[in-house]
Design a protein around this motif. Structure first.
Motif, PDB file in Angstrom:
ATOM      1  N   HIS A 244      -9.845 -20.946  23.337  1.00  0.00           N
ATOM      2  CA  HIS A 244     -10.691 -20.616  24.483  1.00  0.00           C
ATOM      3  C   HIS A 244     -11.419 -19.311  24.188  1.00  0.00           C
ATOM      4  O   HIS A 244     -10.792 -18.255  24.042  1.00  0.00           O
ATOM      5  CB  HIS A 244      -9.834 -20.467  25.740  1.00  0.00           C
ATOM      6  CG  HIS A 244      -9.219 -21.742  26.190  1.00  0.00           C
ATOM      7  ND1 HIS A 244      -9.704 -22.483  27.246  1.00  0.00           N
ATOM      8  CD2 HIS A 244      -8.147 -22.432  25.712  1.00  0.00           C
ATOM      9  CE1 HIS A 244      -8.963 -23.566  27.412  1.00  0.00           C
ATOM     10  NE2 HIS A 244      -8.014 -23.563  26.490  1.00  0.00           N
TER      11      HIS A 244
ATOM     12  N   ARG B 217     -17.220 -23.260  27.385  1.00  0.00           N
ATOM     13  CA  ARG B 217     -17.038 -23.424  28.826  1.00  0.00           C
ATOM     14  C   ARG B 217     -18.390 -23.714  29.475  1.00  0.00           C
ATOM     15  O   ARG B 217     -19.450 -23.380  28.920  1.00  0.00           O
ATOM     16  CB  ARG B 217     -16.415 -22.157  29.446  1.00  0.00           C
ATOM     17  CG  ARG B 217     -14.918 -22.041  29.236  1.00  0.00           C
ATOM     18  CD  ARG B 217     -14.302 -20.937  30.079  1.00  0.00           C
ATOM     19  NE  ARG B 217     -14.848 -19.619  29.834  1.00  0.00           N
ATOM     20  CZ  ARG B 217     -14.526 -18.846  28.798  1.00  0.00           C
ATOM     21  NH1 ARG B 217     -13.682 -19.290  27.875  1.00  0.00           N
ATOM     22  NH2 ARG B 217     -15.058 -17.641  28.657  1.00  0.00           N
TER      23      ARG B 217
ATOM     24  N   ALA C 274     -10.842 -25.329  33.948  1.00  0.00           N
ATOM     25  CA  ALA C 274     -10.768 -25.435  32.491  1.00  0.00           C
ATOM     26  C   ALA C 274      -9.732 -26.456  32.058  1.00  0.00           C
ATOM     27  O   ALA C 274      -9.883 -27.111  31.017  1.00  0.00           O
ATOM     28  CB  ALA C 274     -10.446 -24.072  31.877  1.00  0.00           C
TER      29      ALA C 274
ATOM     30  N   ASP D  69     -11.353 -29.900  32.014  1.00  0.00           N
ATOM     31  CA  ASP D  69     -12.303 -30.016  30.906  1.00  0.00           C
ATOM     32  C   ASP D  69     -11.583 -30.125  29.567  1.00  0.00           C
ATOM     33  O   ASP D  69     -11.973 -30.929  28.702  1.00  0.00           O
ATOM     34  CB  ASP D  69     -13.241 -28.816  30.893  1.00  0.00           C
ATOM     35  CG  ASP D  69     -14.296 -28.880  31.993  1.00  0.00           C
ATOM     36  OD1 ASP D  69     -14.458 -29.955  32.609  1.00  0.00           O
ATOM     37  OD2 ASP D  69     -14.960 -27.854  32.234  1.00  0.00           O
TER      38      ASP D  69
ATOM     39  N   HIS E  22      -8.265 -18.858  31.090  1.00  0.00           N
ATOM     40  CA  HIS E  22      -8.533 -20.297  31.007  1.00  0.00           C
ATOM     41  C   HIS E  22      -7.490 -21.015  30.156  1.00  0.00           C
ATOM     42  O   HIS E  22      -7.153 -22.176  30.421  1.00  0.00           O
ATOM     43  CB  HIS E  22      -9.942 -20.528  30.472  1.00  0.00           C
ATOM     44  CG  HIS E  22     -11.016 -20.045  31.403  1.00  0.00           C
ATOM     45  ND1 HIS E  22     -11.565 -18.790  31.300  1.00  0.00           N
ATOM     46  CD2 HIS E  22     -11.611 -20.633  32.472  1.00  0.00           C
ATOM     47  CE1 HIS E  22     -12.472 -18.624  32.260  1.00  0.00           C
ATOM     48  NE2 HIS E  22     -12.522 -19.726  32.981  1.00  0.00           N
TER      49      HIS E  22
ATOM     50  N   ASP F  47     -18.140 -16.935  34.851  1.00  0.00           N
ATOM     51  CA  ASP F  47     -16.820 -16.426  34.479  1.00  0.00           C
ATOM     52  C   ASP F  47     -16.399 -15.292  35.400  1.00  0.00           C
ATOM     53  O   ASP F  47     -15.285 -15.286  35.939  1.00  0.00           O
ATOM     54  CB  ASP F  47     -16.824 -15.922  33.027  1.00  0.00           C
ATOM     55  CG  ASP F  47     -16.486 -16.987  32.007  1.00  0.00           C
ATOM     56  OD1 ASP F  47     -16.157 -18.119  32.395  1.00  0.00           O
ATOM     57  OD2 ASP F  47     -16.552 -16.671  30.797  1.00  0.00           O
TER      58      ASP F  47
END
Length: 277
Positions: free
Chosen positions: A32, A61, A78, A81, A105, A202
């Motif tokens: 991430h 992201r 997250a 996803d 995340h 974010d």
């Protein structure tokens, strides 16, 4: 060979994802990225993973690196996803690892996908907004996060005038950026040139309810924190260490926000040793 693939999110969006192309003799790790980055796999990570027989996946992201933006997303999203990305590459169980803005995340994946995430590493990751400690204390440039407290429109206005303060990085950070982590700086520039949407989203997500409680994370979590970090101060790792049920903290007193990434190789080894699957 690294492959890049556009993955369907299942709700009409595209997630741009990457695969190291290496075998996963000891497992797969989903990386991430920080804020801002494109999500592309960086050379130091690829080298560290290859040396340990780890397959490395990553993705941008929403709002970064070719992934469709989702204004209003929370940190927990997250997990959904990443589940889609892992499915697209035929991976059922995996570990997660994130740095800076990617840290929360990564932790979210363990909360949202407890049956799939074996272990977690969070390097220099921010804690949820709380009044239990001075959340902004020690941050050299908290302007973006402070603006995010007033909502997306305020954060977008701040993005129009925001400038990076070099004092946010320590001499050790600049040394890392001029050496083995040079690719991180170049990638951050590419992400910034593509627009501020991902970074805005974010910051709004970090200063809003995350969509999960750290106490709900059952997987083992390694927190790696630089003692000289001027972007995400050590107090954030200390708070997470107290709240995550199976957390371990590696404090690196001489590291800043970027130089702490020199621990990535050792942290990958920790992920393998602490697999729950």
């Amino acid at each position: 060979m690294i492959s890049c693939q556009d993955v369907s999110s299942g709700d009409g969006r595209v997630l741009r994802a990457y695969d190291s192309g290496l075998g996963d003799a000891v497992g797969t790790v989903v990386w991430h990225h920080g804020s801002p980055q494109t999500g592309a796999l960086l050379e130091p990570l690829l080298v560290a993973a290859a040396e340990r027989g780890i397959r490395l996946l990553s993705y941008g992201r929403p709002g970064y690196g070719g992934s469709d933006r989702v204004p209003g997303r929370d940190v927990a999203s997250a997990g959904v996803d990443v589940g889609r990305v892992a499915d697209a590459f035929g991976v059922e169980r995996f570990a997660v690892m994130g740095a800076s803005g990617g840290g929360p995340h990564a932790i979210a994946c363990a909360a949202v996908l407890p049956e799939r995430v074996d272990s977690v590493v969070c390097l220099a990751g921010i804690a949820p907004l709380t009044d239990e400690f001075d959340w902004f204390a020690g941050m050299v440039s908290p302007g973006g996060l402070r603006a995010a407290l007033d909502g997306r429109a305020a954060r977008e206005r701040f993005a129009e005038v925001d400038e990076f303060d070099p004092a946010a990085f320590t001499p050790a950070d600049w040394d890392a950026l001029g050496g083995e982590w040079e690719s991180l700086g170049a990638d951050a520039q590419r992400a910034g040139q593509a627009g501020s949407g991902g970074l805005v989203d974010d910051d709004v997500a970090f200063t809003s309810p995350w969509g999960f409680e750290p106490a709900s994370v059952a997987a083992p979590v390694l927190l790696v924190q630089g003692g000289q970090d001027r972007v995400v101060p050590p107090s954030h790792a200390d708070w997470l260490h107290r709240r995550l049920p199976r957390a371990e903290l590696w404090s690196r007193p001489d590291d800043g926000h970027v130089s702490v990434l020199r621990a990535c190789g050792e942290a990958m080894e920790w992920l393998v040793v602490n697999r729950t699957g």
